[in-house]
Design an enzyme around this catalytic site. Sequence first.
Site, PDB file in Angstrom:
ATOM      1  N   ALA A 176      16.422  45.055  44.045  1.00 63.53           N
ATOM      2  CA  ALA A 176      16.343  45.674  42.986  1.00 63.53           C
ATOM      3  C   ALA A 176      15.858  44.802  41.737  1.00 63.53           C
ATOM      4  CB  ALA A 176      18.028  46.044  42.637  1.00 63.53           C
ATOM      5  N   THR A 178      14.515  44.334  38.818  1.00 61.83           N
ATOM      6  CA  THR A 178      14.379  44.039  37.402  1.00 61.83           C
ATOM      7  C   THR A 178      16.060  43.364  37.344  1.00 61.83           C
ATOM      8  OG1 THR A 178      15.354  46.209  37.121  1.00 61.83           O
ATOM      9  CG2 THR A 178      12.972  45.551  36.605  1.00 61.83           C
ATOM     10  N   ASP A 179      16.766  43.661  38.201  1.00 59.68           N
ATOM     11  CA  ASP A 179      18.421  43.176  38.118  1.00 59.68           C
ATOM     12  C   ASP A 179      18.153  41.616  38.054  1.00 59.68           C
ATOM     13  OD1 ASP A 179      19.551  45.497  38.089  1.00 59.68           O
ATOM     14  OD2 ASP A 179      20.331  45.487  39.880  1.00 59.68           O
ATOM     15  N   PHE A 180      17.114  41.121  38.839  1.00 62.88           N
ATOM     16  CA  PHE A 180      16.976  39.706  38.899  1.00 62.88           C
ATOM     17  C   PHE A 180      15.984  39.033  38.164  1.00 62.88           C
ATOM     18  CE2 PHE A 180      18.318  42.185  42.522  1.00 62.88           C
ATOM     19  CZ  PHE A 180      19.689  41.627  42.646  1.00 62.88           C
ATOM     20  N   PRO A 183      18.015  39.420  33.462  1.00 64.29           N
ATOM     21  CA  PRO A 183      19.259  38.742  32.815  1.00 64.29           C
ATOM     22  C   PRO A 183      18.700  37.418  32.383  1.00 64.29           C
ATOM     23  CG  PRO A 183      19.657  39.549  35.193  1.00 64.29           C
ATOM     24  CD  PRO A 183      18.346  39.877  34.828  1.00 64.29           C
TER      25      PRO A 183
END
Lengths: 413, 422
Positions: A176, A178-180, A183
């Site tokens: 996933a 963009t979750d990483f 942020p």
Amino acid sequence: MTDAQLPDDVFAGIRVADFAWVGVGPLVSKYLADHGAEVIRVESSVRPEPLRRAPPFVDDQPGLDNSGYYADFNSSKRCCSLNMQHPQGVELAKRLIAECDIVTESFTPKAMRAWGLTYDDLRAVRPDIIMISMPMYGSTGPWSMWQGYGHVLQAAAGISHLTHYPGEEPIGTGVAYTDFLVPHFAAAALIAALDHRQRTGEGQNIDFGQLEAALHATETMILDYTVNGREQEALGARHLDHAPHGTYQCAPRGDDDDRWIAIACTTDDEWRALAEIAGRPQWADDPRFHTRFDRLSNQDQLDALLAAWTRAQPAEQLMQTLQAAGVPAGVVQTPEDLRSDPQLAHRGHFWMLDHPAMGRRAYDGPSFRLSETPANLHKPAPLLGENNEYVWKQIAHLSDDEYVELLITGALE
Amino acid sequence: MPANTPTGPLAPFRVLDLTNELGQLAGRMLAELGADVIKFEPPDGDPARWNAPFYHDEPHPERSLFWWTFNHSKRGVTLDLSRPRGRDLFLQLVDQADFIVESTPPGAMDAVGLGWETIHARNPRLVMTSITPFGQDGPYAQWRATDLIGAAMGGLASLCGAPGRPPIRPSAAQGYTQVSAQAVVGTMIAHYHRTRTGRGQRVDQSMQEAVTFTHDNAMPTWDIRGINITRPGNGRNIGGYWSGQYVFEAADGYVAALSFGGLFGLTARQTIEWLDHHGMADDLTSEEWLAKLDASQGVLIPPGGDDSDHLIEVLAKFCKRFTRAQLVAEAQQIRNGWGIVHTPADLLQNEHLQARNFWTELEHEDLDETVTYPGPWAKLSATPLSVRRRAPKLGEHNQDIYSGLLNLSAPDLANLKSAGVI
């Protein structure tokens, strides 16, 4: 403050009401928590934080306090529960926020609006509050109410367009992504805003659209379009400027025949060194491969030769040999490899923390080392509602009677 | 339009930027946050000026789109740090700076007499961020790495691509993006600490470790289940369970058709009703399938095997019949977080980004062009970020910096130039 939190931690004295969920929001507040802020997750058993319901689970037993996915993103935090559907839910949220410096959330914009918990509402409660909202597509605009996940956003941000085998479907990364990614952008903005408040006393609102931050992962692709009108294509593991540049299969390790090495020669010298190590110095003088431009023009042949050679080499040993000769090379490391990687071990990347339900588990620490104020993952992820009594009585100043009443009426579910 | 006056939260601060391609985004993010970022280059120019692609495909050190992208909003000077006079000038600027961000190999700054101890003694308030492939020390510290090596050693490449086929990487350098963005977080933490205490510190940032952050749930899955998640091809892998293909061909391109928890996930019933409304639910309206897919009270473990194959088949047929815009708009109405797989052209035409005034125009007066760039990555109400100016030409701000900040005279500058120091 628990004993394990140190008074000279960077963010000592900073309190965060963390309404954010799933990936992006919790990973932003994790930076604060791992550096000493008191981050209070505000969750509910009525509508549980989705990651608490996502595998991997210890012993494969699903349970809200048993998800390794959730745990990794929520080290060093506390957790209270609050049922926002309860008649007193919003009022309780405001009582808590009045005692906090930062509010985070990552819902679609309608949630905080419906609860009357927008920045303007909260500023009335706490004038210098810093609020960061992190919806997928931002707080305004025609798509602002759209939902999404990191896998989908990498597609929407053009990352999948550049992440696939040449000429095939745009599969994107297998994570996933963009979750990483986003942020870090959100945390940079948030901490800069906190510093601004420290210097000036002024709080503010941050409208963080995840898509907009994610678009900074593909900027040269975008400029190639706006300047040259070209839609760049995915290159697999290849590179516009360099060859050889790819992943090559190595010898099996035990019964594992999925061992690969990445090699990236960026100069003729590196290429020559590689040819020497391969025992084929003639490769470097071959007119097909002599210069960078020759190699870029004959990549299929070049890659076939290299792959035939690496197939017989153990990946780790080959990496050591190539690096010793100054050739950029690295094993395509699996999760198992990362846990035994000597460099990550040297830097102390993984923290072993004892969780009351999950036992002793590995958590990711931040990727930087601060010489004066290193990260301190001082506790494992919280159980759902673990700190209710502390949060509602000591921070939000509820009396014993009020607290019991709210427990009975379900406000803290 | 770009604001010439910085409005961001770092407006009072100055950054000395000694990064190469590995860390240039970090300096630029600090510039967007409002800092006065001075990019240093050797007198013959930064190698990143030769990174493709180029304006109108003309290789030229002022026309690299890579250079433009990662160095806009900075000022630029030339300086040979290996010469004593160059080192001396740099240290004078250290006196007036708040941050150094650099990406030289470990030990290189020490070799020219500009190591952390020297810098810290000279300006104890300064925060120095060092970005390297593997970190300042440790067994791999001296190893070489490009973006691909970072993607491999940090674990991202093993999660990209299809089973049985070579691991790949995103063709836009994510190792560099990750290491730079995470370095800025570390830098901001150190900055906040300095504001509170007056003390600077060193930030040691590793690309490998930054990439390790991207494993999603692969590390806890190894830790807890002993399963090595591998590259899932067109699909996702959650906790060791393959959740099925999710990128589907629509009538006019591709959509990412994922719901939370997998292909149908938490919104299975609504999705089946939606398919049925279009007469394309196949047999999924049966009680058997509804029971199988109704995960709303359950746990987010997707169906596997033949079930998964059947769901993919039904969805593939459905998606092929409609446009991307229609599919995603309807999916969002039933709280399915589907999205469009955008191409660069799609993004530039996207009405949502336009409505949010995302794009920024920068003047390239030397080329008589206005170029569209991605705009700031966050909207701060009191201290807005800004994209301020195109990337500097080689030595463009030598006079501004050396005369403006260090009071060097015109003859001084001429001497430095003829001696090859600037």
